[in-house]
Design a protein around this motif. Structure first.
Motif, PDB file in Angstrom:
ATOM      1  N   VAL A  68      -1.208   6.111   8.638  1.00 33.06           N
ATOM      2  CA  VAL A  68       0.130   6.712   8.481  1.00 33.06           C
ATOM      3  C   VAL A  68      -0.010   8.042   7.737  1.00 33.06           C
ATOM      4  CG1 VAL A  68       2.359   6.469   7.328  1.00 33.06           C
ATOM      5  CG2 VAL A  68       1.421   4.548   8.637  1.00 33.06           C
ATOM      6  N   SER A  69      -0.763   8.039   6.649  1.00 36.28           N
ATOM      7  CA  SER A  69      -0.972   9.267   5.879  1.00 36.28           C
ATOM      8  C   SER A  69      -1.634  10.343   6.729  1.00 36.28           C
ATOM      9  CB  SER A  69      -1.846   8.997   4.642  1.00 36.28           C
ATOM     10  OG  SER A  69      -1.242   8.091   3.780  1.00 36.28           O
ATOM     11  N   ARG A  70      -2.660   9.945   7.477  1.00 32.59           N
ATOM     12  CA  ARG A  70      -3.383  10.906   8.327  1.00 32.59           C
ATOM     13  C   ARG A  70      -2.448  11.552   9.329  1.00 32.59           C
ATOM     14  NH1 ARG A  70      -5.420  11.738  12.995  1.00 32.59           N
ATOM     15  NH2 ARG A  70      -4.721   9.787  13.906  1.00 32.59           N
ATOM     16  N   GLN A  71      -1.658  10.719  10.009  1.00 27.13           N
ATOM     17  CA  GLN A  71      -0.747  11.279  11.017  1.00 27.13           C
ATOM     18  C   GLN A  71       0.375  12.099  10.383  1.00 27.13           C
ATOM     19  OE1 GLN A  71       0.570   8.777  14.248  1.00 27.13           O
ATOM     20  NE2 GLN A  71      -1.308   7.565  14.189  1.00 27.13           N
ATOM     21  N   ALA A  72       0.871  11.653   9.234  1.00 26.45           N
ATOM     22  CA  ALA A  72       1.985  12.363   8.591  1.00 26.45           C
ATOM     23  C   ALA A  72       1.561  13.721   8.042  1.00 26.45           C
ATOM     24  CB  ALA A  72       2.572  11.512   7.471  1.00 26.45           C
ATOM     25  N   THR A  73       0.322  13.800   7.561  1.00 29.51           N
ATOM     26  CA  THR A  73      -0.132  15.051   6.963  1.00 29.51           C
ATOM     27  C   THR A  73      -0.927  15.914   7.938  1.00 29.51           C
ATOM     28  OG1 THR A  73      -2.172  14.040   6.107  1.00 29.51           O
ATOM     29  CG2 THR A  73      -0.224  14.036   4.652  1.00 29.51           C
ATOM     30  N   TYR A 126      -6.468 -11.448   3.798  1.00 26.33           N
ATOM     31  CA  TYR A 126      -6.554 -10.686   5.046  1.00 26.33           C
ATOM     32  C   TYR A 126      -5.534  -9.542   5.047  1.00 26.33           C
ATOM     33  CZ  TYR A 126      -6.562  -9.846  10.109  1.00 26.33           C
ATOM     34  OH  TYR A 126      -6.644  -9.277  11.352  1.00 26.33           O
ATOM     35  N   MET A 127      -4.307  -9.832   4.638  1.00 26.93           N
ATOM     36  CA  MET A 127      -3.277  -8.797   4.594  1.00 26.93           C
ATOM     37  C   MET A 127      -3.683  -7.663   3.650  1.00 26.93           C
ATOM     38  SD  MET A 127       0.177 -11.125   4.528  1.00 26.93           S
ATOM     39  CE  MET A 127       1.292  -9.721   4.384  1.00 26.93           C
ATOM     40  N   ARG A 128      -4.282  -8.024   2.500  1.00 27.11           N
ATOM     41  CA  ARG A 128      -4.719  -6.993   1.548  1.00 27.11           C
ATOM     42  C   ARG A 128      -5.854  -6.146   2.129  1.00 27.11           C
ATOM     43  NH1 ARG A 128      -3.754 -11.387  -1.960  1.00 27.11           N
ATOM     44  NH2 ARG A 128      -5.973 -11.899  -2.061  1.00 27.11           N
ATOM     45  N   ARG A 129      -6.573  -6.680   3.115  1.00 25.02           N
ATOM     46  CA  ARG A 129      -7.639  -5.928   3.795  1.00 25.02           C
ATOM     47  C   ARG A 129      -7.078  -5.057   4.918  1.00 25.02           C
ATOM     48  NH1 ARG A 129     -12.104  -8.925   7.461  1.00 25.02           N
ATOM     49  NH2 ARG A 129     -12.921  -7.077   8.467  1.00 25.02           N
ATOM     50  N   VAL A 130      -6.052  -5.547   5.615  1.00 27.27           N
ATOM     51  CA  VAL A 130      -5.518  -4.882   6.806  1.00 27.27           C
ATOM     52  C   VAL A 130      -4.568  -3.734   6.468  1.00 27.27           C
ATOM     53  CG1 VAL A 130      -3.993  -5.269   8.792  1.00 27.27           C
ATOM     54  CG2 VAL A 130      -5.862  -6.853   8.327  1.00 27.27           C
ATOM     55  N   LEU A 131      -3.703  -3.912   5.471  1.00 28.11           N
ATOM     56  CA  LEU A 131      -2.676  -2.900   5.220  1.00 28.11           C
ATOM     57  C   LEU A 131      -3.219  -1.541   4.757  1.00 28.11           C
ATOM     58  CD1 LEU A 131       0.286  -2.195   5.368  1.00 28.11           C
ATOM     59  CD2 LEU A 131       0.569  -3.141   3.059  1.00 28.11           C
ATOM     60  N   PRO A 132      -4.216  -1.462   3.875  1.00 23.62           N
ATOM     61  CA  PRO A 132      -4.689  -0.131   3.460  1.00 23.62           C
ATOM     62  C   PRO A 132      -5.127   0.782   4.612  1.00 23.62           C
ATOM     63  CG  PRO A 132      -5.404  -1.748   1.876  1.00 23.62           C
ATOM     64  CD  PRO A 132      -4.827  -2.519   3.049  1.00 23.62           C
ATOM     65  N   PRO A 133      -5.876   0.292   5.615  1.00 27.09           N
ATOM     66  CA  PRO A 133      -6.197   1.196   6.728  1.00 27.09           C
ATOM     67  C   PRO A 133      -4.955   1.639   7.514  1.00 27.09           C
ATOM     68  CG  PRO A 133      -7.723  -0.653   6.695  1.00 27.09           C
ATOM     69  CD  PRO A 133      -6.639  -0.966   5.699  1.00 27.09           C
ATOM     70  N   ILE A 134      -3.956   0.790   7.606  1.00 26.81           N
ATOM     71  CA  ILE A 134      -2.700   1.187   8.257  1.00 26.81           C
ATOM     72  C   ILE A 134      -2.046   2.300   7.449  1.00 26.81           C
ATOM     73  CG2 ILE A 134      -0.351   0.427   8.835  1.00 26.81           C
ATOM     74  CD1 ILE A 134      -1.637  -2.318   9.591  1.00 26.81           C
ATOM     75  N   ALA A 135      -1.983   2.142   6.129  1.00 26.53           N
ATOM     76  CA  ALA A 135      -1.397   3.179   5.269  1.00 26.53           C
ATOM     77  C   ALA A 135      -2.190   4.485   5.371  1.00 26.53           C
ATOM     78  CB  ALA A 135      -1.333   2.702   3.826  1.00 26.53           C
ATOM     79  N   ARG A 136      -3.526   4.384   5.459  1.00 26.71           N
ATOM     80  CA  ARG A 136      -4.340   5.605   5.614  1.00 26.71           C
ATOM     81  C   ARG A 136      -4.044   6.295   6.940  1.00 26.71           C
ATOM     82  NH1 ARG A 136      -8.142   2.410   2.960  1.00 26.71           N
ATOM     83  NH2 ARG A 136      -9.220   1.797   4.875  1.00 26.71           N
ATOM     84  N   ALA A 184       0.858  -1.182   0.000  1.00 27.94           N
ATOM     85  CA  ALA A 184       0.000   0.000   0.000  1.00 27.94           C
ATOM     86  C   ALA A 184       0.896   1.234   0.000  1.00 27.94           C
ATOM     87  CB  ALA A 184      -0.913   0.015   1.214  1.00 27.94           C
ATOM     88  N   VAL A 185       0.351   2.351  -0.410  1.00 28.84           N
ATOM     89  CA  VAL A 185       1.111   3.596  -0.438  1.00 28.84           C
ATOM     90  C   VAL A 185       0.535   4.560   0.591  1.00 28.84           C
ATOM     91  CG1 VAL A 185       1.777   5.596  -1.832  1.00 28.84           C
ATOM     92  CG2 VAL A 185       1.781   3.311  -2.849  1.00 28.84           C
ATOM     93  N   ALA A 186       1.437   5.171   1.359  1.00 25.59           N
ATOM     94  CA  ALA A 186       1.067   6.194   2.337  1.00 25.59           C
ATOM     95  C   ALA A 186       1.591   7.536   1.866  1.00 25.59           C
ATOM     96  CB  ALA A 186       1.648   5.859   3.706  1.00 25.59           C
ATOM     97  N   ILE A 187       0.833   8.581   2.131  1.00 26.61           N
ATOM     98  CA  ILE A 187       1.287   9.942   1.825  1.00 26.61           C
ATOM     99  C   ILE A 187       2.148  10.376   2.999  1.00 26.61           C
ATOM    100  CG2 ILE A 187       0.588  12.309   1.298  1.00 26.61           C
ATOM    101  CD1 ILE A 187      -2.122  11.053   0.351  1.00 26.61           C
ATOM    102  N   ALA A 188       3.423  10.009   2.899  1.00 29.22           N
ATOM    103  CA  ALA A 188       4.373  10.247   3.982  1.00 29.22           C
ATOM    104  C   ALA A 188       5.764   9.986   3.440  1.00 29.22           C
ATOM    105  CB  ALA A 188       4.096   9.283   5.139  1.00 29.22           C
ATOM    106  N   THR A 189       6.758  10.469   4.140  1.00 32.22           N
ATOM    107  CA  THR A 189       8.132  10.101   3.803  1.00 32.22           C
ATOM    108  C   THR A 189       8.397   8.706   4.362  1.00 32.22           C
ATOM    109  OG1 THR A 189       9.092  10.939   5.858  1.00 32.22           O
ATOM    110  CG2 THR A 189       8.856  12.532   4.020  1.00 32.22           C
ATOM    111  N   PRO A 190       9.426   8.016   3.867  1.00 33.74           N
ATOM    112  CA  PRO A 190       9.751   6.719   4.463  1.00 33.74           C
ATOM    113  C   PRO A 190       9.993   6.817   5.970  1.00 33.74           C
ATOM    114  CG  PRO A 190      10.844   6.903   2.357  1.00 33.74           C
ATOM    115  CD  PRO A 190      10.235   8.258   2.659  1.00 33.74           C
ATOM    116  N   LYS A 191      10.652   7.872   6.410  1.00 32.39           N
ATOM    117  CA  LYS A 191      10.925   8.035   7.847  1.00 32.39           C
ATOM    118  C   LYS A 191       9.618   8.164   8.627  1.00 32.39           C
ATOM    119  CE  LYS A 191      13.624  10.912  11.075  1.00 32.39           C
ATOM    120  NZ  LYS A 191      14.016   9.819  11.911  1.00 32.39           N
ATOM    121  N   GLN A 192       8.683   8.968   8.117  1.00 35.15           N
ATOM    122  CA  GLN A 192       7.394   9.108   8.789  1.00 35.15           C
ATOM    123  C   GLN A 192       6.645   7.775   8.814  1.00 35.15           C
ATOM    124  OE1 GLN A 192       5.999  12.251   6.189  1.00 35.15           O
ATOM    125  NE2 GLN A 192       5.847  13.676   7.933  1.00 35.15           N
TER     126      GLN A 192
END
Length: 162
Positions: free
Chosen positions: A153-158, A141-151, A10-18
């Motif tokens: 991460v994006s929410r907190q990073a932005t 299951y992994m394909r279901r779980v990872l997108p909310p994690i990426a979202r 999944a892709v997060a709107i964040a830097t790798p460090k974030q």
């Protein structure tokens, strides 16, 4: 020992460090729901410190009354961390001797690609059953779980509230 692996991306709107710094401390009980035969993570007990250092452990309590122990084995901020899983209970306890999870964070044009790979190691004579479970249950299951994690991460990073 050969194992059976599944990977989700999944892709997060964040830097790798974030992405690295935000994803590790997220509460598994908020992101790993029950799905068919797979129990939910309902609580984390006995965490030995912040979830970012080799050797740290925690016990994930599962909705079926079982648990699993996670131990961080590798960290390479901001690109990689891995942990091993042991002491499986219930269904997985009868099928696998352990598992390994690896998280990779790679800069892409739109942010950071998060790759999550899980490898289960079947007990002798049970590799085929573990492989079947990974293919039919765990990979979806992994394909279901990872997108909310990426979202998240994006929410907190932005700093957004959505």
């Amino acid at each position: 020992m050969p194992g059976t692996s599944a990977t989700s991306v999944a892709v997060a709107i964040a830097t790798p460090k974030q992405a690295y710094e935000i994803s590790g401390p997220l509460d598994p009980a908020k992101f790993y729901p029950r799905s068919g035969l797979l129990p939910a993570v309902v609580a984390v007990h006995d965490q030995s410190g912040t979830w970012d250092t080799v050797g740290r452990t925690r016990k994930l309590m599962l909705s079926d009354g079982g648990h699993v122990i996670e131990t961080i084995t590798d960290t390479d901020s901001p690109t990689y961390f891995a942990y091993e899983l042991s002491d499986f209970q219930k269904l997985f306890g009868s099928l696998v001797s352990g598992a390994r999870a690896e998280w990779r964070f790679e800069r892409v044009e739109t942010g950071t690609q998060i790759s999550w790979t899980y490898t289960f190691f079947g007990k002798p004579g049970r590799n085929w059953i573990a492989a079947l479970i990974v293919r039919l249950l765990w990979a979806p299951y992994m394909r279901r779980v990872l997108p909310p994690i990426a979202r998240e991460v994006s929410r907190q990073a932005t700093g957004t509230t959505a």
